[in-house]
Design an enzyme around this catalytic site. Structure first.
Site, PDB file in Angstrom:
ATOM      1  CE  LYS A  38      -0.253  -0.231   5.070  1.00 15.29           C
ATOM      2  NZ  LYS A  38      -1.068  -0.679   6.210  1.00 15.29           N
ATOM      3  NE  ARG A 136      -6.799   0.219  10.779  1.00 15.07           N
ATOM      4  CZ  ARG A 136      -5.540   0.022  10.359  1.00 15.07           C
ATOM      5  NH1 ARG A 136      -4.595   0.889  10.675  1.00 15.07           N
ATOM      6  NH2 ARG A 136      -5.223  -1.024   9.647  1.00 15.07           N
ATOM      7  CG  HIS A 168      -4.248  -4.761  11.402  1.00 21.91           C
ATOM      8  ND1 HIS A 168      -3.071  -5.387  11.055  1.00 21.91           N
ATOM      9  CD2 HIS A 168      -3.985  -3.420  11.326  1.00 21.91           C
ATOM     10  CE1 HIS A 168      -2.145  -4.459  10.784  1.00 21.91           C
ATOM     11  NE2 HIS A 168      -2.680  -3.271  10.949  1.00 21.91           N
ATOM     12  NE  ARG A 224      -3.064  -8.256   7.182  1.00 24.42           N
ATOM     13  CZ  ARG A 224      -3.618  -8.650   8.314  1.00 24.42           C
ATOM     14  NH1 ARG A 224      -4.156  -9.850   8.416  1.00 24.42           N
ATOM     15  NH2 ARG A 224      -3.649  -7.853   9.367  1.00 24.42           N
ATOM     16  CE1 TYR A 270      11.466  31.534   4.045  1.00 28.44           C
ATOM     17  CE2 TYR A 270      11.155  29.154   4.183  1.00 28.44           C
ATOM     18  CZ  TYR A 270      11.147  30.332   3.446  1.00 28.44           C
ATOM     19  OH  TYR A 270      10.824  30.287   2.122  1.00 28.44           O
ATOM     20  CB  CYS A 322      12.568  25.648   3.196  1.00 30.33           C
ATOM     21  SG  CYS A 322      13.779  26.653   4.080  1.00 30.33           S
ATOM     22  CG  MET A 323       7.367  23.239  -0.080  1.00 31.23           C
ATOM     23  SD  MET A 323       6.142  24.132  -1.037  1.00 31.23           S
ATOM     24  CE  MET A 323       5.099  24.795   0.244  1.00 31.23           C
ATOM     25  CG  ASP A 324      10.574  23.848  -2.681  1.00 28.08           C
ATOM     26  OD1 ASP A 324       9.693  23.035  -2.942  1.00 28.08           O
ATOM     27  OD2 ASP A 324      10.393  25.084  -2.592  1.00 28.08           O
TER      28      ASP A 324
HETATM   29  C1  LIG Z   1      -0.384  -1.725   6.809  1.00 29.54           C
HETATM   30  C2  LIG Z   1      -1.003  -3.015   7.169  1.00 29.54           C
HETATM   31  C3  LIG Z   1      -0.227  -4.175   7.310  1.00 29.54           C
HETATM   32  C4  LIG Z   1       1.277  -4.166   7.289  1.00 29.54           C
HETATM   33  O1  LIG Z   1       1.735  -3.579   8.487  1.00 29.54           O
HETATM   34  P1  LIG Z   1       3.292  -3.507   8.836  1.00 29.54           P
HETATM   35  O2  LIG Z   1       3.339  -3.047  10.240  1.00 29.54           O
HETATM   36  O3  LIG Z   1       3.875  -2.524   7.889  1.00 29.54           O
HETATM   37  O4  LIG Z   1       3.826  -4.875   8.626  1.00 29.54           O
HETATM   38  C5  LIG Z   1      -0.882  -5.366   7.517  1.00 29.54           C
HETATM   39  N1  LIG Z   1      -2.229  -5.413   7.603  1.00 29.54           N
HETATM   40  C6  LIG Z   1      -2.993  -4.311   7.513  1.00 29.54           C
HETATM   41  C7  LIG Z   1      -4.461  -4.413   7.649  1.00 29.54           C
HETATM   42  C8  LIG Z   1      -2.413  -3.079   7.305  1.00 29.54           C
HETATM   43  O5  LIG Z   1      -3.174  -1.971   7.251  1.00 29.54           O
END
Ligand SMILES: *Cc1c(COP(=O)(O)O)cnc(C)c1O
Length: 409
Positions: A38, A136, A168, A224, A270, A322-324
């Site tokens: 992701k 969540r 999760h 995962r 700045y 700064c931004m850049d």
């Molecule tokens: C981002 C995410 C992961 C991976 O998490 P890590 O801590 O980067 O291994 C696994 N499952 C879900 C649902 C996530 O949102």
């Protein structure tokens, strides 16, 4: 020499991603590995990273957004992909048509998936998500039975296939935290319920990187990992990447765009948050907070060993980010000139700072350092043997290209 017109870049080591996934596979034992890619593969570039992860032995890919899943399919990646974040009205038919597995956390989502399956004439593969305690995503355990029954009814009519049950963890990075076992117990009950109601689950999955690396009891059929795929430790307080056989895959470097002598008492950047103590050489680095350099790391010279490697030295940021751009005080004897390369972070093998160092300095986690690397920073690839992995990304930005582009591809 800069490899693009942009005087900075992230160099992604695809060989590191492959070997990280191979290490995770070893740790996961009989469980399959879903590489979570992701957020543009945590800033590393979606398609090349996904290909490297598959080459390293991942058999699944995980993404949050539908567009991420569709981008994988558009690039010709045909491994199983799970997508878990969409709102009512999302174009789920495109996911179903592309053979993307969808997470289902609520009745409305199941209804929309079934509609998408009917509209496309294809069976949708779903993973029912249960909230075992993260608070969540996922259906609450008391809602699970009715959600499962509706999903299994849809399965009986051929519109969906309930292939997964998943959840999760909230405290995976503290493996002994009591919530970990409590969540696993709720998950076990959810699995038992699903199987009692007639589900024939292909995969049950709970573990992120931290649980994959520290808690074999959480592995189930599939793990995962995300951050560990990219070689960063999800549990820096327990061990760095090397403790888990991981190598950070991202290196961020830039060329100085200016080096100049300034007198003592010269305010820098700045609000003059930094003022030179003596005559010195300033170097200007062409990366700023728009590129993901945390503004919180401003003036980091006093707070930590120095976020930027210049030659063999480690220097802090002089004044505000700064931004850049930001400024380095290179010291009175500096010999650097415009065009010389500096390194913000890398694997650490060459004495350079790491993303974890930046995270510690900015009061965040390494995830945020790599994932927020700005879209305009070109990604270039080394260590590729995925046959076109890096070539694909050459089209992702106008400034891609050059000798390092594509590694061996
Ligand atoms: C981002 C995410 C992961 C991976 O998490 P890590 O801590 O980067 O291994 C696994 N499952 C879900 C649902 C996530 O949102």
């Amino acid at each position: 020499m800069p490899v693009t017109a942009f005087p900075a870049r992230a160099v992604i080591d695809l060989a590191a991603i492959r070997s990280n996934v191979a290490a995770l596979r070893g740790t996961a034992g009989s469980a399959q590995v879903m590489a979570v890619v992701k957020a543009d593969a945590y800033g590393h570039g979606l398609v090349p990273s996904a290909r490297a992860a598959l080459a390293g032995g991942a058999t699944w890919l995980g993404v949050a957004q539908l567009e991420e899943a569709l981008a994988l399919r558009a690039a010709g990646v045909d491994a199983p992909v799970l997508c878990w974040l969409y709102a009512p009205g999302a174009p789920l038919g495109r996911a179903v048509e592309a053979g993307v597995d969808l997470s289902v956390s609520a009745g409305w989502a199941l209804v929309e998936v079934v509609d998408a399956a009917r509209a496309t004439g294809r069976t949708a593969r779903i993973h029912v998500k249960v909230d075992t305690g993260l608070g969540r995503g996922g259906a609450m355990p008391r809602e699970l039975e009715s959600l499962l029954d509706a999903a299994l009814a849809a399965q009986a009519e051929g519109t969906v296939d309930v292939v997964g049950l998943w959840s999760h963890l909230a405290w995976a990075d503290a493996p002994d935290h009591p919530t970990v076992l409590a969540q696993a117990a709720v998950f076990d009950e959810a699995v038992a319920l699903a199987e009692r109601r007639g589900a024939r689950l292909e995969v049950r999955h709970l573990a992120n990187s931290a649980a994959t690396l520290t808690n074999p009891a959480m592995h189930y059929d599939l793990v995962r990992p995300g951050i560990a795929v990219f070689g960063l430790s999800p549990v820096p307080q327990l061990g760095g990447p090397e403790a888990y056989g991981l190598t950070p895959a991202m290196r961020v470097e830039a060329e100085l765009v200016l080096a100049k002598v300034v007198p003592a008492g010269h305010g820098v950047s700045y609000a003059h948050a930094y003022v030179t103590a003596a005559e010195t050489v300033l170097g200007v680095v062409p990366l700023g907070y728009a590129d993901g350099v945390p503004r919180h790391a401003s003036g980091g010279v006093d707070r930590w060993g120095g976020p930027v490697q210049v030659g063999r030295r480690r220097l802090g940021i002089a004044g505000r980010v700064c931004m850049d751009q930001f400024v380095l005080d290179l010291g009175p004897d500096a010999t650097e000139v415009a065009g010389d390369r500096v390194v913000l972070f890398g694997s650490g093998a060459d004495g350079e700072p790491t993303a974890e160092d930046w995270a510690a300095a900015a009061g965040t986690i390494s995830y945020e350092i790599v994932a927020r690397l700005g879209a305009r920073v070109p990604r270039t690839y080394t260590g590729g043997d995925e046959g076109g992995a890096a070539r694909d990304t050459a089209s992702s930005g106008p400034e891609q290209g050059g000798p390092q582009q594509g590694g061996t591809a």
